[in-house]
Design a protein around this motif. Structure first.
Motif, PDB file in Angstrom:
ATOM      1  N   ILE A  51      26.350  33.446  43.317  1.00 41.88           N
ATOM      2  CA  ILE A  51      26.306  34.885  43.567  1.00 41.88           C
ATOM      3  C   ILE A  51      27.605  35.611  43.204  1.00 41.88           C
ATOM      4  CG2 ILE A  51      26.160  36.569  45.456  1.00 41.88           C
ATOM      5  CD1 ILE A  51      23.854  34.914  46.501  1.00 41.88           C
ATOM      6  N   ILE A  52      28.726  34.997  43.538  1.00 41.28           N
ATOM      7  CA  ILE A  52      29.996  35.701  43.313  1.00 41.28           C
ATOM      8  C   ILE A  52      30.216  36.066  41.836  1.00 41.28           C
ATOM      9  CG2 ILE A  52      32.499  35.520  43.563  1.00 41.28           C
ATOM     10  CD1 ILE A  52      31.915  33.850  46.105  1.00 41.28           C
ATOM     11  N   PRO A  53      30.032  35.139  40.893  1.00 41.66           N
ATOM     12  CA  PRO A  53      30.225  35.545  39.492  1.00 41.66           C
ATOM     13  C   PRO A  53      29.281  36.664  39.049  1.00 41.66           C
ATOM     14  CG  PRO A  53      30.059  33.166  39.658  1.00 41.66           C
ATOM     15  CD  PRO A  53      29.749  33.699  41.004  1.00 41.66           C
ATOM     16  N   VAL A  54      28.062  36.705  39.594  1.00 45.41           N
ATOM     17  CA  VAL A  54      27.164  37.794  39.205  1.00 45.41           C
ATOM     18  C   VAL A  54      27.760  39.132  39.630  1.00 45.41           C
ATOM     19  CG1 VAL A  54      24.889  38.823  39.529  1.00 45.41           C
ATOM     20  CG2 VAL A  54      25.103  36.361  39.300  1.00 45.41           C
ATOM     21  N   THR A  55      28.257  39.209  40.861  1.00 42.65           N
ATOM     22  CA  THR A  55      28.849  40.484  41.298  1.00 42.65           C
ATOM     23  C   THR A  55      30.094  40.810  40.498  1.00 42.65           C
ATOM     24  OG1 THR A  55      29.367  39.103  43.185  1.00 42.65           O
ATOM     25  CG2 THR A  55      28.320  41.187  43.645  1.00 42.65           C
ATOM     26  N   ALA A  56      30.791  39.775  40.029  1.00 42.60           N
ATOM     27  CA  ALA A  56      32.011  40.056  39.273  1.00 42.60           C
ATOM     28  C   ALA A  56      31.713  40.350  37.804  1.00 42.60           C
ATOM     29  CB  ALA A  56      32.976  38.883  39.385  1.00 42.60           C
ATOM     30  N   GLY A  57      30.430  40.456  37.459  1.00 40.76           N
ATOM     31  CA  GLY A  57      30.071  40.847  36.106  1.00 40.76           C
ATOM     32  C   GLY A  57      30.104  39.730  35.091  1.00 40.76           C
ATOM     33  N   GLY A 200      30.074  33.989  55.235  1.00 41.31           N
ATOM     34  CA  GLY A 200      31.318  34.000  54.469  1.00 41.31           C
ATOM     35  C   GLY A 200      31.225  34.973  53.300  1.00 41.31           C
ATOM     36  N   ILE A 201      30.119  34.924  52.569  1.00 47.97           N
ATOM     37  CA  ILE A 201      29.955  35.804  51.413  1.00 47.97           C
ATOM     38  C   ILE A 201      29.899  37.263  51.872  1.00 47.97           C
ATOM     39  CG2 ILE A 201      28.387  36.453  49.544  1.00 47.97           C
ATOM     40  CD1 ILE A 201      27.671  33.528  49.242  1.00 47.97           C
ATOM     41  N   LEU A 209      39.438  42.044  48.365  1.00 51.86           N
ATOM     42  CA  LEU A 209      39.101  41.194  47.224  1.00 51.86           C
ATOM     43  C   LEU A 209      37.649  41.408  46.817  1.00 51.86           C
ATOM     44  CD1 LEU A 209      39.834  38.951  45.262  1.00 51.86           C
ATOM     45  CD2 LEU A 209      39.155  37.304  46.991  1.00 51.86           C
ATOM     46  N   GLY A 210      36.765  41.465  47.816  1.00 51.72           N
ATOM     47  CA  GLY A 210      35.352  41.673  47.527  1.00 51.72           C
ATOM     48  C   GLY A 210      35.138  42.997  46.805  1.00 51.72           C
ATOM     49  N   GLN A 211      35.832  44.005  47.252  1.00 52.54           N
ATOM     50  CA  GLN A 211      35.728  45.321  46.623  1.00 52.54           C
ATOM     51  C   GLN A 211      36.179  45.248  45.166  1.00 52.54           C
ATOM     52  OE1 GLN A 211      34.297  47.498  48.343  1.00 52.54           O
ATOM     53  NE2 GLN A 211      34.811  49.555  47.682  1.00 52.54           N
ATOM     54  N   VAL A 239      36.642  30.466  40.101  1.00 47.82           N
ATOM     55  CA  VAL A 239      37.160  29.385  40.938  1.00 47.82           C
ATOM     56  C   VAL A 239      36.317  29.259  42.202  1.00 47.82           C
ATOM     57  CG1 VAL A 239      39.108  28.655  42.351  1.00 47.82           C
ATOM     58  CG2 VAL A 239      39.504  29.530  40.054  1.00 47.82           C
ATOM     59  N   MET A 240      36.025  30.396  42.830  1.00 52.16           N
ATOM     60  CA  MET A 240      35.231  30.341  44.055  1.00 52.16           C
ATOM     61  C   MET A 240      33.872  29.727  43.776  1.00 52.16           C
ATOM     62  SD  MET A 240      36.120  33.714  46.279  1.00 52.16           S
ATOM     63  CE  MET A 240      36.008  34.988  45.068  1.00 52.16           C
ATOM     64  N   SER A 241      33.254  30.153  42.682  1.00 54.28           N
ATOM     65  CA  SER A 241      31.933  29.639  42.356  1.00 54.28           C
ATOM     66  C   SER A 241      31.972  28.131  42.094  1.00 54.28           C
ATOM     67  CB  SER A 241      31.410  30.379  41.125  1.00 54.28           C
ATOM     68  OG  SER A 241      30.191  29.860  40.733  1.00 54.28           O
ATOM     69  N   THR A 242      32.977  27.697  41.354  1.00 56.84           N
ATOM     70  CA  THR A 242      33.063  26.278  41.001  1.00 56.84           C
ATOM     71  C   THR A 242      33.308  25.419  42.235  1.00 56.84           C
ATOM     72  OG1 THR A 242      34.074  27.066  38.958  1.00 56.84           O
ATOM     73  CG2 THR A 242      34.072  24.707  39.312  1.00 56.84           C
TER      74      THR A 242
END
Lengths: 364, 347, 531
Positions: A51-57, A200-201, A209-211, A239-242
């Motif tokens: 999920i995190i990489p998707v939000t980060a584009g 956590g997410i 950071l999330g913003q 890094v978080m995703s991995t």
């Protein structure tokens, strides 16, 4: 309203397919429920790592395969030293962590060089690192690295076995808290871990950071003018995703109990991504809820399709191939729809600059 | 001295130089270890001929601006169907080969047309869409192989009597028909003249095509769509045509591959076949925006020779078959390198 | 300490790869002053903006000379961050807003107030929780200042474009120490009511003591709100004057005209009476930034017709519409026959040839050789330079003929190059334009559309290119329509000059008409109504 229907079209369609499949397959509901709950417990974490990489584009991160490999390295070492139970599991995760961080940083750097082609690049990255993984554990283990344990080595002393029994830490997490409900065995511990991850997410997206992750995901140009370090933020996301994928793979394998040294990780990317998409996520928008529901539907389809294929076509193999096809097909279709929408919206934005800009929503 | 060395590297390109050096090293090891060099060379020649046309299929796709054809498996499936039809009706010899090629060509062109229409809708994302279009079709065809109405007992499962087998042997009159055509031996090296001739014909066809009005229009559409439009070229049509050519070539390339290999492999076997073809043309010096027939020929020659020689050489040193792993690493790193390179606009 | 100025730009010059884009520019803004900066496209306004805002592109290309002073102190603005810290606020031409974020999230982007939590202690402020309440109240205060009553938590998606401009301003004034607000074409996408609201907001802001630097094409609004006007042309300050002393027409004239005496062509007043070659009726062209809204124009056979006007008023749209490159509607009668619109092939076949304003993007294949650039367009649209392959029914490029033709063109047009095989990317702007001319000649045009023929090429080459075009007209009898932002150029070349305003022909003037009349026309007033 229209937007709502469209957003939920995919999960609804899959729900219908699943219900039909359950009816056709005629399988015992308790069997299905039991199978489903253990599959969910082992797959959810991996899916959420996307999920995190998707939000980060960065789009769908096919490079979670890298994290999965890191997790396996941890497990191989833990098994090599015969570390039992939870100790082995935690050791595996701790050992996998630095590897995942290094891989995540490198993947982030590579993807920063391939802007606009992140997905294909992350996929090729998975393939390429897989090659190196094979090189290490097929040819260098036993020659360059002095691994001696015959339980995990091939008989001639070079290369790891194709399948490794994880007998020391099998079910280490599952067995922590077991719950029996209506005759169904529920591994509570991994589910609690998943719930923790969800929170956590959620929490992450309430922080600065999330913003920044969300801002970078929407528009790198705007984010960088606002003074956000775009490259660094994207690397952080990778890094978080991995790292999450590494933990996810350890949870996954402790439930399976045996590790296909050279294949277990390969399908992880496709299965996890397809699950997320079945939940209604897109290349630029994914939520925790979509991940949870998507995994449920996709795994349900996985359970019933061989039996349904057998009943419908007289051939269980058809069902097997059908689920593979669905896995690839759903990813293909999602990518197609996304690219299509993007190109038409770009075109219309180009023609009519005075129209409102295309809608991009990002709720978390 | 250092400057001229740098210039050399720039001219040849770092990845190509690495591969050439690697190849030279392998050749030296091979001769030191007294491996049968002539046999290695014969094998290399066969593999170049086998794979060449599929690599060549990348050229029209790149030139028309549709990018590297990661969906080559679509053409490969068309080629497989061509082979299967010929085998079902037990067509022999050259009649069989030509029929297979014709069917492959027609099916490939038709599939390529549809595929091209899709690619026009997804500009900028062709590679990812292509990859997954290929994956979907390959896995979807798995169901078709199980259900397809093939009757020839040589081809279907013995048990159950339905569904095509995983691996089918090509009958003797068709297998290696091109390899053996006008084959001769020189200094112990077998030259598969027919096979290489087929590859050369395909190259010649493309060379002439890209000098014709249509071919030049396609090239311009790929190089600068705005320029092409201002010359009255329909850029969308050119991209579709490029994809059609690419897919049809891929299909015929697969027929040539199968006859030389001697087996037809179905189900998930074609899944990853487009990647080595993409890698080969990149090794030959192509990029996602520019690829020539020469890139394809050189790339195939380097890549296939490397793979052929690496197997016995590494086997003589360590146990196990490293060539598959080498293929994975080399082809995927090569593609990765091309993806992360700034698309050279020279400025 | 001199506190009388918020901003002083002192003798700033900037070069991009040997091309000077700003020469010795100076301007000053007082607190509470609205300072308008006007100039044509390419006059150097955006470069000046980039310098003020410390954009990386400036430093990547070798920096600039001269000094920037803020509040009486010399400032080194190395990055957008430094600019922000120094109190410069920038409202960009394209919105720097995130559509998926709410108003408050946009206003506070990367300046979010945060509060610590369990984890943030160890890992720094990145993991601190956002203080949503403070974000909201800060935003509310900023919005109130500019009298916007929208909910600060609404997402931007779906909001009218006009609102976004105000949100950008809200973001800038939320910055605590804002002393200078720079706006780049803020009204370009606004409706008239929105624009007038914006202007009144700006006035209010200025009254509160903030200096405003305001860039615009719309001269009406410049005259309405500016206290001081600076006109920039070709990278130089032409004039700085208090608004009271200026008139709209005078500004327009300064932006495009040159008050130097010009060399009138010898054949002034030559008779062109062979009838019309091209009639444009009610032409609409959907070219972003250069819309044509119902233009009517006739071109006489054998003349050079000029089309002028300020940027954004549609002069480039005319050429691109005629050539079928942008969606258009209307009627084109060429040489008695109607030409279908939106069909590049048909326009080319009729004998219309265009020299694009976007030389490097549309006009040339930068990585191909000179000879290919000259020949290939004609090969495609005129089927030249082809030969049969032996007895086969296939035609391929006739390399020999192409080489011969290219050599001829190179010597005829004096293209400076190492040979016909050199790639055009490395040629100078002037020589690239000569290649474009060669390409156009090779297409054997009956009517040549020339757009911005001298943009981006040096002075010497300008003359060559212009005289080349003139000789095509005089010696080869090719009718020419020349589109240019440089009025002077048009006057030295053309038999008649049409001026465009808001997508229509506003008037057709004699090249000898006084400067003031051109100024009037470009501001949308007067002139002779078109036919």
């Amino acid at each position: 309203m229209k937007q709502r229907i469209r957003q939920n079209a995919v999960p609804v369609l899959f729900l219908c397919m699943c219900v039909l499949g359950v009816l056709i397959s005629g399988q015992n509901l308790r069997y299905i429920a039991q199978e489903l709950i253990s599959r969910l417990a082992r797959n959810w974490f991996l899916v959420l790592s996307l999920i995190i990489p998707v939000t980060a584009g960065l789009g769908l991160n096919f490079a979670i395969v890298l994290g999965a490999m890191a997790g396996q390295v941890g497990l191989i070492i833990a098994t090599h030293y015969k570390l039992p139970g939870l100790l082995g599991l935690i050791t595996a995760i701790i050992l996998a962590m630095p590897i995942a961080v290094v891989l995540g940083i490198s993947a982030g750097h590579v993807l920063n060089k391939a802007r606009g082609r992140e997905m294909i690049t992350s996929m090729m990255l998975g393939f390429a690192v897989n090659g190196i993984y094979q090189l290490v554990f097929l040819f260098m283990a036993g020659t360059v690295f002095p691994i001696k344990n015959p339980e995990i080595m091939l008989d001639n002393g070079v290369g790891l076995r194709g399948t490794i029994e994880l007998k020391y830490c099998k079910y280490a997490l599952d067995n922590l808290i077991r719950l029996r409900l209506f005759g169904i065995d529920i591994p509570l511990a991994p589910i609690i871990v998943v719930i923790l991850l969800c929170f956590g997410i959620r929490w992450l997206y309430q922080t600065k950071l999330g913003q920044e992750l969300r801002a970078v995901g929407q528009d790198m140009g705007v984010a960088s003018v606002a003074g956000i370090n775009v490259d660094r933020t994207r690397i952080t996301a990778m890094v978080m995703s991995t790292v999450l994928a590494a933990i996810g793979q350890v949870i996954f394998l402790q439930n399976i109990g045996t590790m296909n040294t050279f294949n277990s990780h390969e399908q992880i990317g496709t299965v996890a991504i397809a699950s997320l998409l079945v939940g209604g996520a897109t290349v630029s928008r994914a939520t925790v809820g979509q991940g949870l529901i998507g995994t449920l539907l996709f795994q349900l389809l996985f359970i019933i399709s061989p039996a349904a294929g057998q009943r419908l076509m007289g051939n269980a193999q058809i069902g097997e191939y059908f689920r593979v096809f669905i896995g690839y097909g759903i990813i293909g279709a999602a990518l197609l729809i996304h690219a299509w929408e993007r190109s038409t919206s770009q075109r219309s934005a180009h023609r009519q600059p005075k129209e409102k800009t295309p809608e991009v929503t990002l709720n978390n | 001295m250092i400057d001229s060395f740098k210039q050399l590297i720039n001219k040849i390109g770092l990845p190509r130089l690495t591969i050439i050096l690697f190849l030279v090293a392998l050749l030296i090891i091979a001769s030191v270890n007294r491996l049968p060099t002539s046999m290695l060379l014969s094998n290399s020649l066969v593999r170049i001929g086998m794979n060449g046309v599929m690599v060549l299929a990348m050229v029209p796709s790149v030139q028309s601006g549709a990018g590297l054809n990661f969906g080559l498996s679509i053409g490969i499936i068309a080629g497989l169907i061509g082979m299967l039809v010929v085998m079902e009706f037990e067509l022999m010899g050259f009649l069989g080969l030509i029929t297979a090629l014709l069917i492959a060509c027609v099916l490939g062109a038709a599939a390529g047309y549809l595929y091209g229409l899709i690619l026009n809708k997804v500009r900028g994302q062709e590679m990812m869409i292509g990859t997954y279009a290929g994956f979907s079709i390959v896995s979807g065809m798995c169901m078709f192989w199980l259900l397809a109405p093939f009757k020839n007992p040589e081809m279907i499962w013995v048990v159950g009597g339905k569904g095509l087998r995983m691996t089918l042997a090509v009958n003797d009159s068709l297998a290696k028909i091109l390899d053996n055509l006008w084959k001769f031996k020189i200094l112990g090296v077998e030259i598969p003249v027919g096979l290489l001739l087929a590859f050369a014909l395909a190259c010649l066809f493309l060379e002439v095509f890209f000098r014709s009005r249509l071919g030049v229009s396609m090239k311009i559409a790929g190089a600068n769509p705005a320029f092409a439009t201002s010359c009255g070229v329909n850029v969308d049509k050119m991209r579709v045509l490029g994809t059609v050519l690419s897919t049809a070539l891929g299909a015929m390339g697969m027929v040539i591959y199968c006859q030389s290999f001697g087996y037809v492999q179905l189900y998930m076997a074609p899944l990853m076949m487009s990647f080595p073809a993409v890698a080969a043309v990149l090794i030959g010096g192509a990029s996602a925006r520019k690829a020539t027939v020469w890139n394809a020929v050189l790339g195939t020659a380097l890549f296939q020779t490397l793979l052929t020689i690496s197997l016995p050489v590494t086997r003589s040193m360590i146990q196990g078959d490293i060539s598959e792993v080498a293929k994975t690493i080399i082809s995927n790193t090569m593609i990765l390198y091309a993806l992360t390179r700034k698309e050279g606009d020279g400025e | 300490m001199d506190n009388n100025w918020v901003l002083q730009v002192k003798n700033v010059s900037k070069e991009y790869g040997g091309n000077s884009v700003l020469r010795d520019v100076s301007l000053s803004v007082k607190p509470g002053e609205i300072h308008a900066l006007v100039g044509e496209n390419g006059a150097g306004k955006s470069t000046l903006m980039n310098i003020l805002f410390g954009m990386p592109v400036i430093h990547e290309t070798g920096g600039f000379t001269g000094e920037v002073w803020l509040k009486g102190k010399k400032a080194e603005i190395e990055s957008p961050k430094k600019a922000m810290e120094a109190g410069i606020g920038m409202v960009h031409q394209e919105f720097m807003l995130l559509p998926g974020f709410s108003v408050a999230e946009n206003v506070k982007l990367n300046r979010e107030p945060t509060k610590p939590n369990w984890f943030s202690g160890v890992s720094g402020n990145k993991l601190e929780t956002l203080d949503l309440q403070k974000m909201g109240s800060d935003t509310r205060r900023a919005l109130d200042k500019i009298e916007m009553d929208i909910d600060e938590w609404l997402p931007l998606v779906g909001m009218p474009v006009g609102y976004r401009q105000f949100i950008e301003i809200a973001r800038e004034i939320d910055k605590a120490d804002l002393s200078l607000l720079v706006l780049d074409e803020p009204t370009a996408v606004l409706t008239e009511t929105e624009a007038s609201r914006l202007l009144s907001v700006l006035k209010k802001l200025a009254e509160s003591g903030i200096g405003v630097l305001f860039i615009s094409h719309r001269l009406e609004e410049v005259c309405e709100i500016a206290d001081t006007v600076t006109v920039l042309r070709d990278g130089e300050v032409i004039a700085t004057m208090p608004k009271t002393e200026t008139k709209l027409e005078a500004i327009a004239e300064m932006m495009v005209g040159r008050k130097i005496s010009r060399s009138k062509t010898a054949e002034s007043g030559r008779a062109i009476d062979e009838g019309n070659i091209l009639e444009i009726r009610d032409l609409y062209v959907d070219m972003p930034g250069e819309y044509v809204n119902g233009a009517n124009l006739t071109v006489r056979r054998g003349e050079i017709l000029g089309i002028g006007g300020l940027a954004g008023h549609g002069k480039l749209g005319i050429a691109n519409g005629i050539m079928g490159l942008y969606p258009s509607s209307g009627t084109l009668i060429f040489d008695g026959g109607e030409i279908p619109l939106n069909n590049a092939q048909a326009s080319l076949e009729a004998g219309l040839v265009s020299l694009s304003e976007d030389r490097r993007g549309v006009g040339l294949l930068l990585d191909e050789s000179i000879e290919d650039n000259i020949a290939l367009a004609s090969m495609i649209s005129r089927k030249k330079f082809l030969k049969r392959v032996g007895p086969l029914p296939v035609s391929v490029l006739d390399r020999k003929a192409i080489r011969e033709h290219a050599n001829k063109m190179i010597s005829l047009l004096e293209i400076k190059c190492t040979g016909p095989e050199q790639s055009v990317r490395r040629l100078s702007g002037g020589n690239q334009q000569k290649v474009c001319v060669a390409k156009a000649i090779t297409m054997e045009p009956r009517l040549l559309l020339v757009s911005e023929p001298t943009r981006g090429i040096d002075v010497g080459a300008k003359e060559r290119v212009l005289s080349m075009i003139k000789s095509l007209n005089r010696e080869n009898g090719i009718t020419v329509v020349m589109i240019s932002s440089e009025l002077q150029e048009l006057r030295s070349m053309c038999d008649r000059i049409a001026i465009m305003y808001k997508g229509r022909i506003c008037g057709i003037l004699d090249p000898d008409a006084p400067d003031a009349e051109f100024g009037f026309c470009m501001a949308g007033k007067g002139g002779i109504p078109s036919d």
